[in-house]
Design an enzyme around this catalytic site. Structure first.
Site, PDB file in Angstrom:
ATOM      1  N   CYS A  64       0.834  -1.211   0.000  1.00 15.32           N
ATOM      2  CA  CYS A  64       0.000   0.000   0.000  1.00 15.32           C
ATOM      3  C   CYS A  64       0.865   1.256   0.000  1.00 15.32           C
ATOM      4  CB  CYS A  64      -0.916  -0.022   1.219  1.00 15.32           C
ATOM      5  SG  CYS A  64      -1.690   1.561   1.586  1.00 15.32           S
ATOM      6  N   CYS A  90       0.267   3.500   3.000  1.00 18.96           N
ATOM      7  CA  CYS A  90       0.938   2.985   4.196  1.00 18.96           C
ATOM      8  C   CYS A  90       2.426   3.340   4.168  1.00 18.96           C
ATOM      9  CB  CYS A  90       0.766   1.473   4.292  1.00 18.96           C
ATOM     10  SG  CYS A  90      -0.953   0.921   4.274  1.00 18.96           S
ATOM     11  N   CYS A 142      -5.629  -3.428  -8.309  1.00 21.12           N
ATOM     12  CA  CYS A 142      -5.998  -4.428  -7.302  1.00 21.12           C
ATOM     13  C   CYS A 142      -5.106  -5.665  -7.377  1.00 21.12           C
ATOM     14  CB  CYS A 142      -7.464  -4.808  -7.491  1.00 21.12           C
ATOM     15  SG  CYS A 142      -7.977  -6.256  -6.560  1.00 21.12           S
ATOM     16  N   CYS A 175      -7.064  -8.903  -7.953  1.00 16.21           N
ATOM     17  CA  CYS A 175      -7.511  -9.023  -9.343  1.00 16.21           C
ATOM     18  C   CYS A 175      -6.385  -9.564 -10.220  1.00 16.21           C
ATOM     19  CB  CYS A 175      -7.973  -7.662  -9.871  1.00 16.21           C
ATOM     20  SG  CYS A 175      -9.338  -6.927  -8.947  1.00 16.21           S
TER      21      CYS A 175
END
EC number: 5.3.4.1
Length: 511
Positions: free
Chosen positions: A72, A75, A404, A407
């Site tokens: 992320c 993050c 994603c 995904c």
């Protein structure tokens, strides 16, 4: 309501249970480790797992926990600020500890605390594991530290004279003072001194919010008959603590979403251009009449806000322009005439949306010329209805986001499924980028989302929630949209991955 109770109710709201030491300790988790176990640290941050969280809660009565994902980017941006905040609080001997949990690596904890996006921060008081407080503060070190200081220390004081009152007002960007004629002897920001009432132009019990921007102060009179309504006061404080116009950036995004104002009006400008900067004055002039109904936000297209542009289907060249989004419905609105941005046009646009006169728009990419040439068919908003609800076809659609991780992980299985059924004339395997295309039939909130549209009338939709491997997907198709009864139970839903921006306009974290 007794006037003697008014300061008590205000205290409860202002302190928000800021003294954690008197709370009843929550239930212990059976997975807690013995006290002798040492919890590892990185850069002054406790690194927790499902085995050590209970121990940390026992040893640290005030614990802020960040649930993060290694991939992320938000993050990653937060990490140095989080470490700085930990160092600042340690240097001050503040009784609060910072910790972190790798959400994808600790799915049990992510599920227990309802973590669906990263980073998510939760504040635990006095070992209470069952009701942590959601962190909604800033994402920079000083803001994090200040948010925590307010929760573990005294948050207000009794004011006896003009000097003390002015010192409190000067000491913070936002100060709330309760002016009560019958004040109780409590150590929070209130006063019963007639000279202070006179100095600040008050004749009745009033909560006053002082701020160093916009109009400088906002008053909330206490109803003499009904008393102090905490819900109304809370909304007042949240609404008036926001600037009339907020520029969107990484430091303001969390506060924008925490404002609890559902309608956001965005002015997209390129602030490197003088002609665009001149529009800001008119934007601010239109804002006061919509305070509490519409949050006015400036987005600089020259400041790395591509994800916001993408969310609204815009290019930077479209600036200056306006867009309005409702966070609850996620519906987006654009001015009908697309004319110049003026006080009058801004006002008319807001009134039009609020009165239902302006209709929302849906994003859609153009239909690719070769959309049906590959085994996996490419759907967009403009061709979705005719393909998915074709009564002669069984259509299986993957709704995905380009960023994603989950995904991307299931892409090979989806391609293999399409190749396996490409000779079945009544089966269509397709995919749709749900970040660039919106549907009138339903909204897509998590990725990947798999939906099956069986042949026949009735526009039926079946959501697939089982294992995403070729064998299980094939069984689902072969059984007409259901899995055989001997199949294992559905796997827990994986935490939502982090987008380039989080939720509306990419995410709550981004705006």
């Amino acid at each position: 309501m007794s006037r003697q109770l008014l300061p008590v109710l205000l205290l409860l709201l202002l302190l928000r249970a800021s003294c954690p030491w008197g709370q009843e300790q929550g239930p212990k988790s059976p997975s807690e480790e013995p006290p002798e176990e040492e919890i590892p640290k990185e850069d002054g941050i406790l690194v927790l797992s499902r085995h050590t969280l209970g121990l940390a809660l026992r040893e640290h009565p005030a614990l802020l926990v960040e649930f993060y994902a290694p991939w992320c980017r938000h993050c990653q941006a937060l990490a140095p600020e989080y470490s700085k905040a930990a160092a600042m609080l340690a240097a001050e001997s503040t009784m609060v500890t910072l910790a972190k949990v790798d959400g994808p690596a600790q799915p049990e904890l992510a599920e227990e605390f309802g973590v669906t996006e990263y980073p998510t921060l939760k504040f635990f008081r006095n070992g209470n594991r069952t009701h942590p407080e959601e962190y909604t503060g800033p994402r920079e070190a000083e803001g994090i530290a200040e948010w925590l200081r307010r929760r573990v220390g005294p948050s207000a004081m009794r004011l006896e004279d003009e000097v003390a009152a002015q010192a409190l007002i000067d000491g913070r960007d936002l100060v709330v003072i309760g002016f009560f004629q019958d004040a109780l002897d409590m150590t929070f920001g209130l006063t019963d001194r007639p000279r202070l009432f006179e100095q600040f132009g008050l004749t009745k019990d009033t909560v006053v919010l002082f701020k160093k921007f916009d109009e400088g102060r906002a008053d909330f009179p206490v109803d003499e008959e009904l008393g102090l309504d905490l819900g109304d006061l809370s909304r007042f404080l949240v609404t008036h603590s926001m600037r009339l116009v907020t520029e969107f950036n990484s430091q303001t995004s969390a506060k924008i979403f925490a404002a609890r104002i559902l309608n956001h009006l965005l002015l997209f400008v390129n602030q490197t251009l003088a002609a665009h900067r001149e529009l800001l004055a008119g934007f601010g002039e239109a804002a006061p009449r919509f305070r509490g109904q519409v949050l006015f936000v400036v987005v600089d297209v020259a400041a790395g806000n591509e994800h916001v542009l993408q969310y609204f289907g815009l290019k930077a060249e479209a600036a200056p322009t306006l867009r309005l989004v409702n966070l609850e419905t996620t519906k987006k609105y654009a001015p009908v005439d697309g004319g110049p941005v003026t006080v009058a046009s801004i006002t008319a646009f807001c009134h039009g949306v609020l009165n239902g006169q302006v209709k929302p728009y849906l994003l859609s990419q153009e239909v690719p010329p070769d959309w049906d040439q590959r085994p996996v068919k490419t759907l967009v908003g403009k061709n979705f209805e005719q393909v998915a609800f074709d009564e002669t076809k069984n259509v299986f659609v993957k709704f995905y986001a380009p960023w994603c991780t989950h995904c991307k992980e299931m892409a090979p299985a989806w391609e293999a499924l399409a190749e396996k059924y490409q000779d079945h004339e009544d089966v269509v395997i397709a995919e749709l980028d749900a970040t660039a295309n919106e549907l009138d039939a339903f909204a897509v909130h998590g990725f990947p989302t798999l939906k099956y549209f069986p042949a026949g009338p009735g526009r039926k939709v079946i959501e697939y929630k089982s294992t995403r491997d070729l064998e299980t997907l094939s069984k689902f198709l072969d059984n007409g949209g259901v899995l055989p009864t001997e199949e294992p139970p559905e796997e827990p839903a994986a935490p939502l991955p982090e987008p380039p921006a989080n939720s509306t306009m990419g995410s709550k974290e981004e705006l």
